[in-house]
Enzyme design. Structure first.
Site, PDB file in Angstrom:
ATOM      1  N   SER A  56       0.831  -1.211   0.000  1.00  0.00           N
ATOM      2  CA  SER A  56       0.000   0.000   0.000  1.00  0.00           C
ATOM      3  C   SER A  56       0.867   1.264   0.000  1.00  0.00           C
ATOM      4  CB  SER A  56      -1.000   0.004   1.166  1.00  0.00           C
ATOM      5  OG  SER A  56      -0.350   0.190   2.398  1.00  0.00           O
ATOM      6  N   ILE A 102      16.078  -8.144   6.272  1.00  0.00           N
ATOM      7  CA  ILE A 102      17.138  -7.236   6.705  1.00  0.00           C
ATOM      8  C   ILE A 102      18.249  -7.267   5.669  1.00  0.00           C
ATOM      9  CG2 ILE A 102      18.872  -6.798   8.493  1.00  0.00           C
ATOM     10  CD1 ILE A 102      16.775  -7.914  10.509  1.00  0.00           C
ATOM     11  N   ASN A 161      13.382   4.015   4.445  1.00  0.00           N
ATOM     12  CA  ASN A 161      12.357   3.059   4.873  1.00  0.00           C
ATOM     13  C   ASN A 161      11.263   3.808   5.613  1.00  0.00           C
ATOM     14  OD1 ASN A 161      11.155   0.510   5.513  1.00  0.00           O
ATOM     15  ND2 ASN A 161      12.063   0.607   7.558  1.00  0.00           N
ATOM     16  N   HIS A 182       8.582   3.354   8.778  1.00  0.00           N
ATOM     17  CA  HIS A 182       8.408   2.522   9.967  1.00  0.00           C
ATOM     18  C   HIS A 182       7.194   3.015  10.749  1.00  0.00           C
ATOM     19  CE1 HIS A 182       9.704  -0.180  13.127  1.00  0.00           C
ATOM     20  NE2 HIS A 182       9.431   0.776  13.990  1.00  0.00           N
ATOM     21  N   SER A 214       7.433   7.070  10.807  1.00  0.00           N
ATOM     22  CA  SER A 214       8.678   7.793  10.520  1.00  0.00           C
ATOM     23  C   SER A 214       9.291   7.268   9.230  1.00  0.00           C
ATOM     24  CB  SER A 214       9.709   7.560  11.633  1.00  0.00           C
ATOM     25  OG  SER A 214       9.135   7.720  12.912  1.00  0.00           O
ATOM     26  N   ASP A 233      16.263   0.034  11.957  1.00  0.00           N
ATOM     27  CA  ASP A 233      15.384   1.178  12.273  1.00  0.00           C
ATOM     28  C   ASP A 233      16.086   2.275  13.073  1.00  0.00           C
ATOM     29  OD1 ASP A 233      13.324  -0.282  11.039  1.00  0.00           O
ATOM     30  OD2 ASP A 233      12.741  -1.219  12.932  1.00  0.00           O
TER      31      ASP A 233
HETATM   32  C1  GRF Z   1       3.793  -0.626   6.890  1.00  0.00           C
HETATM   33  O1  GRF Z   1       3.172  -0.587   8.132  1.00  0.00           O
HETATM   34  C2  GRF Z   1       5.169  -0.033   7.011  1.00  0.00           C
HETATM   35  O2  GRF Z   1       5.251   0.990   7.951  1.00  0.00           O
HETATM   36  C3  GRF Z   1       5.991  -1.209   7.455  1.00  0.00           C
HETATM   37  O3  GRF Z   1       5.443  -2.324   6.787  1.00  0.00           O
HETATM   38  C4  GRF Z   1       4.086  -2.066   6.446  1.00  0.00           C
HETATM   39  C5  GRF Z   1       3.981  -2.232   4.950  1.00  0.00           C
HETATM   40  O4  GRF Z   1       2.676  -2.123   4.499  1.00  0.00           O
HETATM   41  N1  GRF Z   1       7.382  -1.000   7.176  1.00  0.00           N
HETATM   42  P1  GRF Z   1       2.374  -1.999   2.946  1.00  0.00           P
HETATM   43  O5  GRF Z   1       2.921  -3.262   2.282  1.00  0.00           O
HETATM   44  O6  GRF Z   1       3.048  -0.767   2.439  1.00  0.00           O
HETATM   45  O7  GRF Z   1       0.892  -1.926   2.841  1.00  0.00           O
END
Ligand code: GRF
Length: 186
Positions: A16, A90, A105, A107, A134, A143
């Protein structure tokens, strides 16, 4: 010289955030969507958009061996910035060194709080009044790289981890494209 405006998005699942990055692209171009999961639902969407995709099943593959294949694919597409979006693997120190200061990334917490997994459950268990998301630089430490931008989200009475996740996810979709635009320009 790598052009930072040529972005690859790395996914492992639904993607997403990838979709938000593609749909709100401003000042950068998504030139590749790559996945370590050949069946990641996000790949289907990317193909439907006509975006170039690359996939290699990482299961059972040595970490650095996989990362070398990935890095080759990124260079083949003249990628300059690597945006992780739910990439559940990772990266090796070798890869981080190759792409130093060029990997970002998203998070789902207000870093440096709640690095790692289960961020929403941990924020709820701590009784925090706010949570958020973030965007940060990726380094060898999980992270823990420089925070490039963050967005706060309120925690409401009765929230479950699932409800909070949805509210934070909506904020992620606004934050990530904005921070990526600024990042490729700096
Ligand atoms: C999100 O919550 C993002 O913050 C984390 O992994 C999830 C990925 O969701 N790193 P999507 O595949 O982008 O819907």
């Amino acid at each position: 010289m790598r052009d930072p405006r040529r972005v690859a998005i790395l996914i492992s699942g639904r993607g997403s955030n990838m979709k938000a990055l593609v749909e709100q692209a401003d000042g950068y171009e998504v030139v590749l969507v790559a996945s370590n999961k050949p069946l990641a639902p996000g790949l289907e969407w990317a193909r439907g958009e006509g975006l170039p995709t690359w996939t290699w099943d990482s299961k059972g593959v040595d970490k650095e061996e996989f990362d070398r294949l990935l890095s080759e694919a990124l260079d083949d597409h003249e990628v300059g910035t690597v945006a992780l979006a739910g990439f559940m693997r990772i990266l090796s120190p070798w890869f981080v060194e190759q792409w130093r200061a060029r990997i970002v990334n998203i998070h789902p917490s207000l870093l440096p709080k709640y690095q790692g997994l289960d961020t929403h459950a941990r924020a709820l268990a701590a009784g925090d009044p706010i949570s958020g998301c973030s965007v940060h630089l990726v380094t060898e430490e999980l992270d823990a790289g420089e925070v490039l931008g963050s967005a706060e989200v309120s925690i409401e009475p009765g929230d479950t981890a699932e409800i909070l996740e949805q509210r934070v996810l909506a904020a992620e979709h606004q934050l990530y494209p904005k921070v990526l635009s600024e990042f490729v320009d700096r």
